[in-house]
Design a protein around this motif. Structure first.
Motif, short mmCIF file in Angstrom:
data_model
loop_
_atom_site.label_atom_id
_atom_site.label_comp_id
_atom_site.label_asym_id
_atom_site.label_seq_id
_atom_site.Cartn_x
_atom_site.Cartn_y
_atom_site.Cartn_z
N ILE B 34 12.21 8.98 38.39
CA ILE B 34 13.36 9.87 38.39
C ILE B 34 12.93 11.31 38.62
O ILE B 34 13.68 12.11 39.14
CB ILE B 34 14.16 9.72 37.07
CG1 ILE B 34 14.65 8.28 36.94
CG2 ILE B 34 15.34 10.66 37.03
CD1 ILE B 34 15.29 7.95 35.63
N ASN B 35 11.67 11.62 38.25
CA ASN B 35 11.20 12.98 38.50
C ASN B 35 11.25 13.28 39.99
O ASN B 35 10.83 12.47 40.80
CB ASN B 35 9.76 13.13 38.01
CG ASN B 35 9.71 13.32 36.52
OD1 ASN B 35 10.64 13.84 35.93
ND2 ASN B 35 8.62 12.90 35.91
N LEU B 36 11.78 14.44 40.31
CA LEU B 36 11.96 14.76 41.72
C LEU B 36 10.63 15.08 42.38
O LEU B 36 10.44 14.83 43.55
CB LEU B 36 12.91 15.95 41.86
CG LEU B 36 13.31 16.29 43.29
CD1 LEU B 36 14.26 15.24 43.83
CD2 LEU B 36 13.94 17.65 43.37
N PHE B 37 9.70 15.66 41.63
CA PHE B 37 8.47 16.11 42.27
C PHE B 37 7.26 15.92 41.34
O PHE B 37 7.41 15.72 40.14
CB PHE B 37 8.58 17.58 42.67
CG PHE B 37 8.96 18.51 41.55
CD1 PHE B 37 7.98 19.05 40.73
CD2 PHE B 37 10.28 18.85 41.33
CE1 PHE B 37 8.32 19.91 39.70
CE2 PHE B 37 10.63 19.71 40.30
CZ PHE B 37 9.65 20.23 39.48
N SER B 39 3.85 17.73 39.82
CA SER B 39 3.32 19.08 39.64
C SER B 39 1.92 19.15 40.26
O SER B 39 1.31 18.12 40.56
CB SER B 39 3.26 19.42 38.15
OG SER B 39 2.31 18.60 37.52
N GLN B 42 -0.62 17.12 38.38
CA GLN B 42 -0.51 15.68 38.60
C GLN B 42 -1.18 15.28 39.91
O GLN B 42 -1.84 14.24 40.00
CB GLN B 42 0.96 15.25 38.62
CG GLN B 42 1.57 15.14 37.24
CD GLN B 42 3.07 14.88 37.30
OE1 GLN B 42 3.79 15.53 38.06
NE2 GLN B 42 3.53 13.93 36.52
N ILE B 104 9.79 23.48 46.00
CA ILE B 104 9.47 22.06 46.06
C ILE B 104 9.23 21.71 47.51
O ILE B 104 10.06 22.01 48.37
CB ILE B 104 10.62 21.21 45.48
CG1 ILE B 104 10.70 21.43 43.98
CG2 ILE B 104 10.42 19.74 45.80
CD1 ILE B 104 11.93 20.88 43.36
N LEU B 121 11.84 23.38 49.88
CA LEU B 121 13.07 23.80 49.21
C LEU B 121 12.72 24.84 48.16
O LEU B 121 11.69 24.73 47.50
CB LEU B 121 13.73 22.60 48.52
CG LEU B 121 14.14 21.43 49.40
CD1 LEU B 121 14.69 20.31 48.55
CD2 LEU B 121 15.16 21.86 50.44
N LYS B 123 13.33 26.54 44.58
CA LYS B 123 13.94 26.17 43.31
C LYS B 123 14.45 27.45 42.67
O LYS B 123 13.73 28.44 42.59
CB LYS B 123 12.89 25.51 42.42
CG LYS B 123 13.44 24.93 41.14
CD LYS B 123 12.39 24.00 40.53
CE LYS B 123 12.58 23.81 39.04
NZ LYS B 123 13.87 23.32 38.64
#
Lengths: 249, 145
Positions: B34-37, B39, B42, B104, B121, B123
């Motif tokens: 569900i996490n959009l991106f 980090s 990560q 992002i 994009l 943020k």
């Protein structure tokens, strides 16, 4: 259990009483909605300062945030009304839930559309499948589902029951929308308005926003009452008081 | 409340709690999807798949943005203040793209450890400010340095 609700609670259950009571309240809410929405719109669109990064495109906040808040409140009201209707078999509660559904769907569309229009210049995309946007889209689908399910039954009572159960099942989506920006990485920013904290913008920006939110709530009350009154007349068509009312016109 | 109503109340409460529990468990197990991106940390720790299309999120490092003179190619570094990822992008950046801004980027990691972005994009955070206040704050910050 010998618990008793106050008398006005039982009176609310009577469609006739609601019809008479709401006709007294309506002019006040119409007046308040017009004043608040006009003040908020003019203040927000003309007098509030532009944002230092987004410039004037941030002004869409004055429609987007109230619409999003209302879309969620409207859903909660619909689900609670549905639950009351299921438990106490209250006609008026189902009428209220039915009146919420169509308004909720429209306001959810407004929220999604204004968000997309703002997203294109700010983020660089009309739509992103992040948790906040997706859960808001699910809310719209829930509204549409509740409307369709109610319409699919010929019997009003069965339709009411089915719609109430579906709206209760969908209630789980509300906390997901609210906390989506905290639980997961999203493109959408955290809440603009919270009850506990001061908004992260100066008063000349958030006061018109607050006025718009209040104005949207008054507008919602007006539409809800009008729809519910119409529904009362339709459902109680055969009763003597509605017949008398029609004759007196 | 009559026993019949009480029973209906219990049924309704179990519907609400039941669905919350089911949805809660599903979301818990799908948490990472569900996490959009991802980090920058990560990605640096190898949690993000290499070669697959992913999104990377972070702040654009001050002074890292380099634009090519003959094309729309731009390179910059993305950080979450622990690790940094180098990003290359060819295209038009959103208005809000600037150094110090959260962005992002969608794309994939190449074998040299450089993130090849195909979409960037910006943020936005929940802070809104009139331009005059932003300027005074900037001036104050510079005076303090």
């Amino acid at each position: 259990m010998s618990f008793k609700f106050p008398q006005w609670f039982y009176r609310l259950a009577s469609p006739r009483w609601f019809y008479e009571f709401s006709s007294k309240l309506l002019p006040w809410f119409i007046g308040a909605a017009i004043i608040l929405l006009l003040t908020g719109t003019v203040w927000g669109l003309v007098f509030a300062p532009p944002d230092y990064q987004q410039g004037n495109s941030f002004r869409i906040i004055y429609v987007h945030v109230p619409a999003s808040i209302l879309a969620q409140s409207c859903y909660m009201l619909m689900a609670v009304a549905g639950a009351i209707g299921l438990i106490w078999k209250m006609k008026m509660a189902h009428i209220m839930a039915q009146s919420c559904a169509a308004f909720g769907a429209s306001i959810a569309i407004i929220s999604l559309a204004t968000g997309a229009i703002w997203g294109k210049p700010t983020w660089g995309a009309w739509w992103v499948w992040d948790a906040r946007l997706t859960s808001m889209l699910v809310l719209l689908f829930l509204y549409v589902g509740v409307i369709a399910l109610r319409g699919a039954f010929e019997n009003t009572q069965s339709g009411d029951k089915a719609a109430a159960v579906l709206s209760l099942v969908g209630l789980v989506n509300i906390p997901i929308i609210k906390y989506s920006v905290e639980w997961w990485n999203t493109l959408h920013q955290p809440a603009t308005f919270t009850v506990t904290e001061k908004p992260a913008m100066p008063p000349e920006m958030w006061i018109p926003l607050l006025i718009m939110v209040l104005g949207f709530y008054c507008f919602f009350t007006v539409i809800l009452m009008q729809r519910a009154r119409l529904e009362v007349l339709q459902r109680e068509m055969k009763t003597s008081w509605v017949q008398a009312l029609i004759k007196s016109l | 409340m009559t026993p019949k109503r009480k029973k209906r109340l219990i049924i309704i409460l179990s519907i609400v709690f039941g669905t919350s529990l089911i949805v809660g468990l599903v979301m818990y197990s799908l948490n990472q999807n569900i996490n959009l991106f991802y980090s920058a940390s990560q990605i640096a720790n190898g949690e993000a798949p290499v070669g697959a299309r992913i999104r990377a999120g972070g702040m654009v490092v001050d002074g890292s943005v380099k634009r090519a003179t003959d094309s729309l190619r731009v390179s910059f570094a993305l950080t979450d203040y622990e690790h940094t990822v180098n990003v290359v992008f060819t295209g038009i950046l959103p208005d809000l793209f600037r150094e110090g801004q959260g962005i992002i980027a969608q794309g994939k990691m190449d074998e040299n450890g450089i993130f090849q972005a195909i979409e960037v994009l910006a943020k936005h955070d929940e802070n809104y400010m009139p331009p005059e206040i932003a300027e005074t704050m900037k001036a104050k910050k510079e005076a303090a340095q």
